[in-house]
Enzyme design. Structure first.
Site, PDB file in Angstrom:
ATOM      1  N   ASP A 164     105.700  47.680  -9.174  1.00 53.84           N
ATOM      2  CA  ASP A 164     104.904  47.789 -10.392  1.00 53.84           C
ATOM      3  C   ASP A 164     105.180  49.135 -11.069  1.00 53.84           C
ATOM      4  O   ASP A 164     104.960  50.189 -10.470  1.00 53.84           O
ATOM      5  CB  ASP A 164     103.420  47.690 -10.010  1.00 53.84           C
ATOM      6  CG  ASP A 164     102.545  47.538 -11.230  1.00 53.84           C
ATOM      7  OD1 ASP A 164     102.389  46.394 -11.681  1.00 53.84           O
ATOM      8  OD2 ASP A 164     102.054  48.548 -11.752  1.00 53.84           O
ATOM      9  N   THR A 173     104.479  47.380 -17.899  1.00 49.16           N
ATOM     10  CA  THR A 173     104.579  48.833 -17.770  1.00 49.16           C
ATOM     11  C   THR A 173     106.018  49.278 -17.495  1.00 49.16           C
ATOM     12  O   THR A 173     106.418  50.360 -17.906  1.00 49.16           O
ATOM     13  CB  THR A 173     103.646  49.366 -16.667  1.00 49.16           C
ATOM     14  OG1 THR A 173     103.992  48.732 -15.445  1.00 49.16           O
ATOM     15  CG2 THR A 173     102.213  49.078 -16.983  1.00 49.16           C
ATOM     16  N   THR A 174     106.776  48.428 -16.782  1.00 49.11           N
ATOM     17  CA  THR A 174     108.175  48.780 -16.563  1.00 49.11           C
ATOM     18  C   THR A 174     108.925  48.629 -17.887  1.00 49.11           C
ATOM     19  O   THR A 174     109.699  49.506 -18.278  1.00 49.11           O
ATOM     20  CB  THR A 174     108.801  47.870 -15.490  1.00 49.11           C
ATOM     21  OG1 THR A 174     107.944  47.858 -14.356  1.00 49.11           O
ATOM     22  CG2 THR A 174     110.167  48.364 -15.076  1.00 49.11           C
ATOM     23  N   ASP A 219      97.602  42.489 -12.368  1.00 47.72           N
ATOM     24  CA  ASP A 219      98.495  42.076 -13.456  1.00 47.72           C
ATOM     25  C   ASP A 219      98.173  40.643 -13.879  1.00 47.72           C
ATOM     26  O   ASP A 219      98.097  40.338 -15.068  1.00 47.72           O
ATOM     27  CB  ASP A 219      99.974  42.144 -13.016  1.00 47.72           C
ATOM     28  CG  ASP A 219     100.500  43.573 -13.042  1.00 47.72           C
ATOM     29  OD1 ASP A 219      99.680  44.494 -12.882  1.00 47.72           O
ATOM     30  OD2 ASP A 219     101.715  43.770 -13.220  1.00 47.72           O
TER      31      ASP A 219
HETATM   32  N1  LIG Z   1     111.548  33.306 -13.982  1.00 52.72           N
HETATM   33  C1  LIG Z   1     111.966  34.296 -14.738  1.00 52.72           C
HETATM   34  N2  LIG Z   1     113.199  34.302 -15.260  1.00 52.72           N
HETATM   35  C2  LIG Z   1     113.611  35.309 -16.029  1.00 52.72           C
HETATM   36  N3  LIG Z   1     112.874  36.372 -16.347  1.00 52.72           N
HETATM   37  C3  LIG Z   1     111.634  36.427 -15.882  1.00 52.72           C
HETATM   38  C4  LIG Z   1     111.106  35.394 -15.046  1.00 52.72           C
HETATM   39  N4  LIG Z   1     109.852  35.735 -14.719  1.00 52.72           N
HETATM   40  C5  LIG Z   1     109.599  36.927 -15.321  1.00 52.72           C
HETATM   41  N5  LIG Z   1     110.670  37.344 -16.021  1.00 52.72           N
HETATM   42  C6  LIG Z   1     110.803  38.556 -16.827  1.00 52.72           C
HETATM   43  O1  LIG Z   1     110.590  39.703 -16.053  1.00 52.72           O
HETATM   44  C7  LIG Z   1     110.106  40.741 -16.894  1.00 52.72           C
HETATM   45  C8  LIG Z   1     108.924  41.421 -16.274  1.00 52.72           C
HETATM   46  O2  LIG Z   1     109.332  42.132 -15.157  1.00 52.72           O
HETATM   47  P1  LIG Z   1     108.350  43.132 -14.426  1.00 52.72           P
HETATM   48  O3  LIG Z   1     107.073  42.443 -14.144  1.00 52.72           O
HETATM   49  O4  LIG Z   1     109.111  43.710 -13.295  1.00 52.72           O
HETATM   50  O5  LIG Z   1     108.137  44.263 -15.484  1.00 52.72           O
HETATM   51  P2  LIG Z   1     106.933  44.561 -16.437  1.00 52.72           P
HETATM   52  O6  LIG Z   1     106.071  43.376 -16.597  1.00 52.72           O
HETATM   53  O7  LIG Z   1     107.505  45.170 -17.637  1.00 52.72           O
HETATM   54  O8  LIG Z   1     106.182  45.721 -15.684  1.00 52.72           O
HETATM   55  P3  LIG Z   1     105.049  45.679 -14.545  1.00 52.72           P
HETATM   56  O9  LIG Z   1     104.845  44.267 -14.134  1.00 52.72           O
HETATM   57  O10 LIG Z   1     105.640  46.533 -13.492  1.00 52.72           O
HETATM   58  O11 LIG Z   1     103.863  46.265 -15.199  1.00 52.72           O
HETATM   59  C9  LIG Z   1     109.696  40.102 -18.203  1.00 52.72           C
HETATM   60  O12 LIG Z   1     110.604  40.450 -19.214  1.00 52.72           O
HETATM   61  C10 LIG Z   1     109.763  38.625 -17.894  1.00 52.72           C
HETATM   62  O13 LIG Z   1     110.132  37.864 -19.013  1.00 52.72           O
HETATM   63 MG   LIG Z   2     105.154  42.368 -14.978  1.00 52.32          MG
END
Ligand SMILES: Nc1ncnc2c1ncn2[C@@H]1O[C@H](COP(=O)(O)OP(=O)(O)OP(=O)(O)O)[C@@H](O)[C@H]1O
Ligand SMILES: [Mg+2]
Length: 556
Positions: free
Chosen positions: A69, A102-103, A398
């Site tokens: 996260d 957040t990432t 989340d």
């Molecule tokens: N099945 C999937 N196929 C492709 N991309 C996906 C899939 N599930 C989620 N994602 C993508 O992954 C990304 C989110 O990744 P992640 O949760 O690591 O980062 P974040 O939401 O920006 O930050 P955090 O969750 O750490 O607050 C989004 O852009 C989302 O569209």
């Molecule tokens: Mg996320």
């Protein structure tokens, strides 16, 4: 470019800043700020998306956190550079506002700064870049709103899919189906209709964790649960139709703050003294019984003797309840926390259908169920080890947040980098219409957005250049949801994969990343006070030699 702070006026040095203060200006300041921010973005980029890696963080006390996260990683690492601190801050704001992304926000801000640096090298003035970014960001928000799909705030299927997407990138992904159901249940239970829309306060959902068992034993409890036990074996372990006294005062004889000596000269006097103490403690139990409370939740301690009297009256008591739990109890049961036992009246009592002590694993837990306020909920998170439970708690946060986001604002987009790619493509078309150097900034912004699908592709071991070319071509052709399917390593329609995300998260990411990047770009002067007070010495004029450890480039 640096300048001596002590200026020379007719040969006399004038000291303006305390000795030891360091200063860097102009391009130097910009470069070092941009570099610091980009390093932070690079650190967390590898944990982006479902194929991203987790990080193991060890704090100064040796405590270990394992997480993917963004906000949690940044919270744990102790950064020093002020620009790096701003990146940490932007992740935190995003977490507070929308709970996810957040990432993304840090990675995007890092990329915006990288593009800005290229423009700075071409002698585009930072103000122009900031203006261009602002215009592009406003435009991007409009495009996002245009392409987003309307849904119903109570469409459980959709809410569940959004929750599953948010957990796809977390350690708990294998159990995301089960946990997503719980998250949707919880949020819909606390949602309140407010005109046409819904209001949701996920603060009503208390997340408690207990290592042991497995993730699928995570439960939603209608009420409050806490790791506490009934204080006395003679007390009931279960009270139905509970009337709960919430006390923020010790049920003990108060100890004086000063040492007092009492001379007891006869056994009779001793007895009177002890009897008096006993009477005072019995009074406490009597007072509680008089207002007809059958449960006591006490934030402070309860003396053995008081416990004994309470047990005799069949009153269940719990001591040393956390302050946060007391607040939740008050809210849930409609009771009032009383700070002086004398003031307790029957009106202050909270009500619940059941208060019971139950065993969870090795430990006793107190459950307060069927509360007056049905919106009081506890999510009890279970998992094999403490680290898993900790990460599960963050992932559930989340999931609850994204479900709340959609209930509040029922619009979604697909994930997998598809919306970012579509926005980038439409921004490029729009940028044609603006002239001058601002256009360069707008184009830079569009290119920066492409970092999202690229980072996802890289994490899945795909070739970023091939993917960019493929995605660009598809979006040109009008395939607006073409994104990266990280599990099958190909470009595909993300709507068909049913990877949905709240529009609110995407908007927040664009807004906050632009603001953070702009703020860093606008800085052209960093004046940092030295942490240690330098001992007063003779003032040093220019040419008196360096005094910082950073060398003549950034001292003074
Ligand atoms: N099945 C999937 N196929 C492709 N991309 C996906 C899939 N599930 C989620 N994602 C993508 O992954 C990304 C989110 O990744 P992640 O949760 O690591 O980062 P974040 O939401 O920006 O930050 P955090 O969750 O750490 O607050 C989004 O852009 C989302 O569209
Ligand atoms: Mg996320």
């Amino acid at each position: 470019m640096t300048e001596a702070i002590p200026a020379q006026i007719s040969g006399q040095p004038v000291l303006i800043l305390r000795e030891g203060t360091s200063r860097s200006r102009g391009r130097d300041a910009q470069r070092s700020n941009i570099m610091a921010a980009r390093i932070i973005a690079d650190v967390i980029k590898s944990s982006f998306g479902p194929r991203g890696m987790d990080k193991m963080l060890v704090d100064t006390l040796g405590d270990v956190t394992i997480t993917g996260d963004g906000a949690a990683i940044l919270k744990e690492i102790d950064v020093e550079h002020p620009a790096a601190k701003m990146m940490v801050e932007v992740a935190k704001t995003t977490d507070d506002e929308v709970g996810d992304g957040t990432t993304s926000v840090v990675v995007l801000a890092g990329r915006l700064l990288e593009k800005a640096e290229e423009l700075l090298d071409k002698n585009v003035h930072p103000t122009i870049i900031v203006d261009g970014y602002k215009q592009a960001s406003d435009r991007a928000l409009k495009i996002l709103d245009d392409i987003a799909i309307k849904t119903s705030p109570t469409d459980r299927e959709m809410l569940k899919k959004v929750a599953i997407t948010s957990m796809a990138s977390k350690l708990v992904r294998d159990n995301s189906d089960y946990l997503a159901d719980l998250a949707v249940d919880a949020v819909l239970k606390v949602a309140e209709k407010d005109g046409e829309a819904y209001k949701v306060d996920i603060g009503n959902i208390e997340v408690e964790k207990k290592a042991g068992g497995s993730l699928v034993e995570t439960k939603l409890i209608q009420g409050i649960a806490m790791e506490k036990e009934v204080v006395h074996p003679g007390m009931p372990k279960r009270v139905e139709n509970a009337k709960i006294a919430l006390l923020n005062c010790a049920l003990e004889i108060e100890k004086t703050e000063f040492d007092a000596k009492i001379n007891i000269e006869s056994p009779d006097q001793m007895k009177t003294f002890l009897d008096e103490e006993e009477r005072l403690m019995k009074d406490m139990a009597d007072k509680i019984a008089d207002v007809e409370a059958n449960v006591v939740m006490c934030q402070k301690g309860i003396d053995d003797m008081v416990q004994h009297f309470l047990a005799k009256k069949n009153i269940l008591a719990v001591r040393r309840v956390k302050e946060s739990s007391m607040d939740k109890l008050a809210k849930a049961t409609g009771g009032k926390v009383v700070t002086n036992l004398k003031d307790l009246t029957s009106k202050d009592l909270g009500k619940a259908k059941l208060v019971e002590e139950r065993k969870l694993g090795e430990d006793e837990w107190i459950f307060v169920e069927g509360c007056v306020n049905p919106k009081a909920l506890t999510m009890l998170v279970r998992g094999a080890t403490e680290k898993i439970v900790d990460e599960a708690e963050r992932s559930i946060h989340d999931a609850l947040s994204v479900v709340r986001d959609v209930v509040r604002r029922p619009k979604v987009v697909a994930g997998g980098g598809a919306p970012e790619m579509e926005v980038a493509s439409r921004l490029r078309e729009w940028a044609e219409s603006i002239s001058g150097r601002i256009q360069l900034a707008a184009l830079g912004f569009a290119e920066a957005l492409e970092v999202m699908p690229i980072a996802l592709a890289e994490s899945a071991g795909m070739n970023p250049i091939d993917i960019t070319v493929d995605l660009r071509a598809r979006h040109e052709k009008g395939e607006k949801w073409a994104g990266v399917d990280v599990f099958n390593s190909k470009v595909t329609d993300m709507m068909k994969l049913e990877v949905y995300e709240p529009l609110a998260v995407k908007e927040q990411v664009v807004k906050s990343a632009t603001e953070a990047a702009s703020m860093i770009l606008r800085i052209d002067d960093v004046i940092a006070s030295s942490k240690e007070k330098t001992p007063a010495g003779p003032p040093k004029g220019p040419g008196a030699g360096g005094m910082g450890e950073e060398g003549p480039e950034s001292e003074y």
